[in-house]
Enzyme design. Structure first.
Site, PDB file in Angstrom:
ATOM      1  N   GLU A 110       0.854  -1.183   0.000  1.00 21.00           N
ATOM      2  CA  GLU A 110       0.000   0.000   0.000  1.00 21.00           C
ATOM      3  C   GLU A 110       0.887   1.229   0.000  1.00 21.00           C
ATOM      4  O   GLU A 110       2.019   1.188   0.504  1.00 21.00           O
ATOM      5  CB  GLU A 110      -0.945   0.003   1.203  1.00 21.00           C
ATOM      6  N   TYR A 120       5.833   1.424  -9.214  1.00 25.43           N
ATOM      7  CA  TYR A 120       5.063   0.182  -9.138  1.00 25.43           C
ATOM      8  C   TYR A 120       4.343  -0.091 -10.467  1.00 25.43           C
ATOM      9  O   TYR A 120       4.314  -1.220 -10.944  1.00 25.43           O
ATOM     10  CB  TYR A 120       4.049   0.240  -7.989  1.00 25.43           C
TER      11      TYR A 120
HETATM   12  C1  LIG Z   1       9.892   5.417  -4.921  1.00 29.65           C
HETATM   13  C2  LIG Z   1      11.374   5.304  -5.245  1.00 29.65           C
HETATM   14  C3  LIG Z   1      11.929   4.101  -4.471  1.00 29.65           C
HETATM   15  C4  LIG Z   1      11.555   5.088  -6.750  1.00 29.65           C
HETATM   16  O1  LIG Z   1      12.894   4.727  -7.001  1.00 29.65           O
HETATM   17  P1  LIG Z   1      13.669   5.279  -8.296  1.00 29.65           P
HETATM   18  O2  LIG Z   1      14.999   4.644  -8.341  1.00 29.65           O
HETATM   19  O3  LIG Z   1      13.639   6.756  -8.251  1.00 29.65           O
HETATM   20  O4  LIG Z   1      12.735   4.720  -9.467  1.00 29.65           O
HETATM   21  P2  LIG Z   1      13.141   4.480 -11.008  1.00 29.65           P
HETATM   22  O5  LIG Z   1      14.222   5.427 -11.386  1.00 29.65           O
HETATM   23  O6  LIG Z   1      13.395   3.025 -11.187  1.00 29.65           O
HETATM   24  O7  LIG Z   1      11.818   4.938 -11.736  1.00 29.65           O
HETATM   25  C5  LIG Z   1      10.728   4.084 -11.942  1.00 29.65           C
HETATM   26  C6  LIG Z   1       9.650   4.823 -12.704  1.00 29.65           C
HETATM   27  O8  LIG Z   1       9.072   5.796 -11.844  1.00 29.65           O
HETATM   28  C7  LIG Z   1       9.120   7.075 -12.453  1.00 29.65           C
HETATM   29  N1  LIG Z   1       9.479   8.078 -11.445  1.00 29.65           N
HETATM   30  C8  LIG Z   1      10.550   8.029 -10.623  1.00 29.65           C
HETATM   31  N2  LIG Z   1      10.562   9.142  -9.864  1.00 29.65           N
HETATM   32  C9  LIG Z   1       9.487   9.880 -10.238  1.00 29.65           C
HETATM   33  C10 LIG Z   1       8.967  11.133  -9.805  1.00 29.65           C
HETATM   34  N3  LIG Z   1       9.576  11.835  -8.855  1.00 29.65           N
HETATM   35  N4  LIG Z   1       7.825  11.580 -10.386  1.00 29.65           N
HETATM   36  C11 LIG Z   1       7.210  10.872 -11.347  1.00 29.65           C
HETATM   37  N5  LIG Z   1       7.670   9.676 -11.805  1.00 29.65           N
HETATM   38  C12 LIG Z   1       8.795   9.190 -11.245  1.00 29.65           C
HETATM   39  C13 LIG Z   1      10.201   7.005 -13.473  1.00 29.65           C
HETATM   40  O9  LIG Z   1       9.925   7.879 -14.521  1.00 29.65           O
HETATM   41  C14 LIG Z   1      10.237   5.551 -13.902  1.00 29.65           C
HETATM   42  O10 LIG Z   1       9.419   5.299 -15.022  1.00 29.65           O
HETATM   43  P3  LIG Z   1      10.047   5.340 -16.538  1.00 29.65           P
HETATM   44  O11 LIG Z   1      11.300   4.522 -16.505  1.00 29.65           O
HETATM   45  O12 LIG Z   1       8.950   4.759 -17.331  1.00 29.65           O
HETATM   46  O13 LIG Z   1      10.329   6.756 -16.816  1.00 29.65           O
HETATM   47  C15 LIG Z   1      12.149   6.584  -4.857  1.00 29.65           C
HETATM   48  O14 LIG Z   1      11.508   7.693  -5.453  1.00 29.65           O
HETATM   49  C16 LIG Z   1      12.218   6.826  -3.354  1.00 29.65           C
HETATM   50  O15 LIG Z   1      13.148   6.356  -2.686  1.00 29.65           O
HETATM   51  N6  LIG Z   1      11.257   7.577  -2.802  1.00 29.65           N
HETATM   52  C17 LIG Z   1      11.256   7.876  -1.378  1.00 29.65           C
HETATM   53  C18 LIG Z   1      10.826   6.675  -0.535  1.00 29.65           C
HETATM   54  C19 LIG Z   1       9.418   6.222  -0.841  1.00 29.65           C
HETATM   55  O16 LIG Z   1       8.509   7.018  -0.969  1.00 29.65           O
HETATM   56  N7  LIG Z   1       9.251   4.877  -0.935  1.00 29.65           N
HETATM   57  C20 LIG Z   1       7.977   4.277  -1.258  1.00 29.65           C
HETATM   58  C21 LIG Z   1       7.064   4.212  -0.135  1.00 29.65           C
HETATM   59  S1  LIG Z   1       7.440   2.986   1.040  1.00 29.65           S
END
Ligand SMILES: CC(C)(COP(=O)(O)OP(=O)(O)OC[C@H]1O[C@@H](n2cnc3c(N)ncnc32)[C@H](O)[C@@H]1OP(=O)(O)O)[C@@H](O)C(=O)NCCC(=O)NCCS
Length: 269
Positions: free
Chosen positions: A228, A240
């Site tokens: 979630e 996701y």
């Molecule tokens: C959620 C999180 C883990 C994603 O990791 P990431 O390494 O940045 O993700 P990726 O680079 O693999 O991106 C995956 C997809 O999400 C999209 N995405 C990543 N960051 C984004 C942002 N800030 N806004 C919109 N889309 C985003 C990317 O465009 C990518 O899709 P695409 O390849 O089709 O363009 C990272 O943003 C994070 O650590 N967030 C803070 C912690 C958090 O909220 N965790 C989840 C809740 S427990």
């Protein structure tokens, strides 16, 4: 909540000396001298080096920062190193001109750097010694799930319930780029937390962690991964959805501080 907004770009044009193409490119390409220097700065997004098709001794660099403020702050804080690198590169060019300052238009993600082969990301099972670095990343991420250190220690000591804890790092480097934690119970695998360090977000690390989790979960005979997430967590939801999770429900006002719905996602394995 992640807002999509324009980024700042500064563009330079260089005319380089014949015979200096190679050292010039080594200094100015994204993983070159300048790129390595800028990467130390908060808010640095990426560099591009492009060459005029018809004039092989002319190049443009495009340095992208989250904002002009980040760029100016970095330059101010690192002025002497900046000038030293500039001096070191002086002999490579016959002229250098600032073309101008720009802002990006549209989705900033279209400008994001992707991990290249020379910065290969490795995902492995975490060890007890990784806890301090996992904790540091978790504490630095307001939207992540937060647990006391003891919970992490128990996870490794007892591993009951069964947990999958994976960490990502750059080949040959000790620093962690991200981690994912999931709990497995019979057919179900619950993704409990996933965090990528701020500097390496939006560069594919989260995707790699999530894909590795799916592989591990399958090995543990799980049939699905569920989770979630706050409705406003656009980055996590994009991750996701990119990884094949489908929305399977909503829990109204599930989160507090601030109150917000949880969106439920499931990936069938
Ligand atoms: C959620 C999180 C883990 C994603 O990791 P990431 O390494 O940045 O993700 P990726 O680079 O693999 O991106 C995956 C997809 O999400 C999209 N995405 C990543 N960051 C984004 C942002 N800030 N806004 C919109 N889309 C985003 C990317 O465009 C990518 O899709 P695409 O390849 O089709 O363009 C990272 O943003 C994070 O650590 N967030 C803070 C912690 C958090 O909220 N965790 C989840 C809740 S427990």
């Amino acid at each position: 909540m992640n807002k999509k907004r324009s980024q700042f770009a500064i563009v330079w044009e260089f005319r380089i000396r014949a015979q200096k193409r190679r050292p010039f490119e080594e200094a100015y390409r994204p993983d070159g001298l300048w790129g390595a220097f800028f990467r130390k700065g908060e808010g640095y997004v990426r560099t591009e080096l492009i060459q005029y098709r018809e004039h092989p001794l002319r190049y443009l660099t495009i340095d992208v920062w989250e904002s002009r403020r980040h760029y100016e702050h970095f330059k101010k804080q690192n002025r002497s190193e900046y000038l030293a690198i500039d001096k070191q590169c002086e002999s490579l060019t016959t002229s250098e001109k600032r073309v101008g300052e720009f802002v990006t238009v549209g989705e900033p993600n279209s400008l994001k750097p992707r991990a290249s082969a020379d910065e290969a990301v490795l995902v492995r099972t975490a060890a007890l010694e990784d806890i301090p670095r996992i904790l540091a990343m978790e504490r630095d991420s307001p939207s992540a799930a937060h647990w006391p250190e003891l919970t992490y220690r128990r996870m490794f000591r007892e591993n009951q319930p069964l947990r999958i804890v994976l960490v990502a790092s750059q080949a040959g480097e000790a620093a962690l780029l991200g981690f994912v934690i999931a709990r497995v119970a019979a057919d179900d695998c619950e993704l409990e937390n996933i965090v990528v360090s701020r500097k390496r977000q939006n560069r594919g690390v989260g995707t790699q962690l999530s894909q590795s989790l799916a592989t591990e979960a399958r090995k543990q005979n799980a049939r699905r991964i569920f989770l979630e997430v706050r409705e406003s967590n656009t980055a996590a939801r994009a991750l996701y959805e990119k990884c094949g999770f489908a929305i399977t429900g909503r829990r109204p006002s599930y989160y507090t501080d601030p109150i917000e719905d949880a969106i439920l996602y499931t990936l069938q394995l």
